[in-house]
Design a protein around this motif. Structure first.
Motif, PDB file in Angstrom:
ATOM      1  N   ILE A 223       0.921  -1.222  -0.178  1.00 54.42           N
ATOM      2  CA  ILE A 223       0.022   0.039  -0.044  1.00 54.42           C
ATOM      3  C   ILE A 223       0.977   1.280  -0.029  1.00 54.42           C
ATOM      4  CG2 ILE A 223      -1.800   0.972   1.080  1.00 54.42           C
ATOM      5  CD1 ILE A 223      -2.641  -1.467   0.338  1.00 54.42           C
ATOM      6  N   ALA A 234       0.546  -1.733   6.192  1.00 54.92           N
ATOM      7  CA  ALA A 234      -0.385  -2.751   5.645  1.00 54.92           C
ATOM      8  C   ALA A 234      -0.362  -3.910   6.723  1.00 54.92           C
ATOM      9  CB  ALA A 234      -0.330  -2.976   4.469  1.00 54.92           C
ATOM     10  N   THR A 241      -6.846  -7.530   4.503  1.00 52.23           N
ATOM     11  CA  THR A 241      -5.724  -6.515   4.766  1.00 52.23           C
ATOM     12  C   THR A 241      -6.387  -5.228   5.758  1.00 52.23           C
ATOM     13  OG1 THR A 241      -4.481  -7.119   3.065  1.00 52.23           O
ATOM     14  CG2 THR A 241      -3.923  -4.918   4.038  1.00 52.23           C
ATOM     15  N   VAL A 243      -5.157  -1.603   6.785  1.00 51.32           N
ATOM     16  CA  VAL A 243      -4.378  -0.560   6.311  1.00 51.32           C
ATOM     17  C   VAL A 243      -4.467   0.405   7.272  1.00 51.32           C
ATOM     18  CG1 VAL A 243      -4.051   1.174   4.835  1.00 51.32           C
ATOM     19  CG2 VAL A 243      -4.845  -0.965   4.090  1.00 51.32           C
TER      20      VAL A 243
END
Length: 301
Positions: A223, A234, A241, A243
């Motif tokens: 990311i 991440a 996932t 973030v």
């Protein structure tokens, strides 16, 4: 290892080594030190104890055979006293000595913990990344928003405690909640200016302990924000996932996330971006939306 008590039975043996163990200096401090040591030492703080006695600390010299004395003392203690770990209120030695301490604890009493409280980087001038294998409690005396400088430097040098399951907590004023998420850090209860439990709840629901942490400093981080002042970390698991975004931008900033879908194991056309509600942290939002990061002297972004 930064100071030694004046009540140490081996005080005079260490004194006989000149300045190898006890640091030199102009003397002074508590009257007992003045009367018995005279000069050639540096006083630290003193503490009243029961019975009208006083513990007057003396500054040590740093790297020397005193380290061996310290490690062997811990070895004796862990073998003769039923302790389950050590709390280190800042230290004046490097990671090599801490590894020796870790081995001593593991050999005598497996499962012992080391809880490290570090002020700024550390009083010895060594960065906190030298001190691995411990629970870290960082930021004493540091401004809330110095986290990136104090912690990210350690991460970038790849001495990363969090990926190895070593929890880290922010101290001064509870730290910055949003920037702390980049490093898997929250404030510590009950000293927190903000309650970290809503964030812990999200971690548990996501299963952060089973994820792989890829911070913005890692080349493999899937990311990206396209900005140096808005960063992303991440936490990657099969099928989903987590973030974390935080901003150092001087003003409101629009961010378009750059996602390596293959690295995440997700399909770009099927994935959903959802912001779960976290009390006092962020409102709930889902669907297609741009991530807008706002810098605020108090909030952080």
């Amino acid at each position: 290892m930064r100071e030694l008590t004046s009540r140490l039975p081996e005080l005079w043996a260490l004194r006989s080594l000149g300045e190898e163990a006890l640091g030199g200096g102009g003397g002074g401090g508590y009257p007992w030190l003045r009367e018995h040591l005279g000069s050639g030492y540096s006083p630290a703080w003193y503490t009243d104890v029961e019975g009208g006695r006083v513990d007057a600390a003396i500054v040590t010299s740093g790297a020397s055979r005193l380290y061996n004395f310290y490690v062997e003392g811990i070895n004796w203690q862990v073998r003769n006293v039923p302790i389950d770990g050590l709390y280190l209120d800042d230290v004046a030695y490097d990671g090599t000595i801490l590894k020796r301490v870790r081995k001593v604890l593991d050999r005598a009493r497996p499962g012992c913990l080391i809880d490290l409280h570090s002020i700024r980087s550390s009083r010895s001038g060594r960065p906190i990344n030298t001190l691995s294998s411990s629970l870290t409690w960082t930021g004493s005396g540091s401004a809330r928003d110095s986290l990136r400088r104090n912690v990210a430097g350690a991460m970038a040098r790849r001495v990363q405690w969090h990926p190895f399951g070593l929890m880290g907590e922010m101290l001064q004023d509870g730290g910055n909640r949003w920037r702390g998420m980049l490093f898997g850090m929250t404030a510590r209860l009950p000293w927190a200016a903000s309650d970290p439990r809503p964030v812990w709840k999200i971690w548990d629901e996501f299963g952060i302990g089973e994820s792989r942490m890829l911070g913005w400093w890692e080349k493999e981080c899937p990311i990206r924000t396209g900005r140096d002042d808005v960063l992303a970390t991440a936490y990657v698991k099969p099928g989903k996932t987590l973030v974390a975004l935080a901003s150092w931008a001087p003003e409101k900033a629009d961010v378009r996330l750059q996602v390596d879908w293959k690295a995440l194991g997700l399909g770009a056309n099927k994935a959903r971006l959802v912001a779960p509600e976290i009390k006092d942290f962020q409102p709930a939002k889902s669907g297609g939306w741009r991530s807008r990061s706002r810098w605020n002297r108090n909030a952080g972004g």
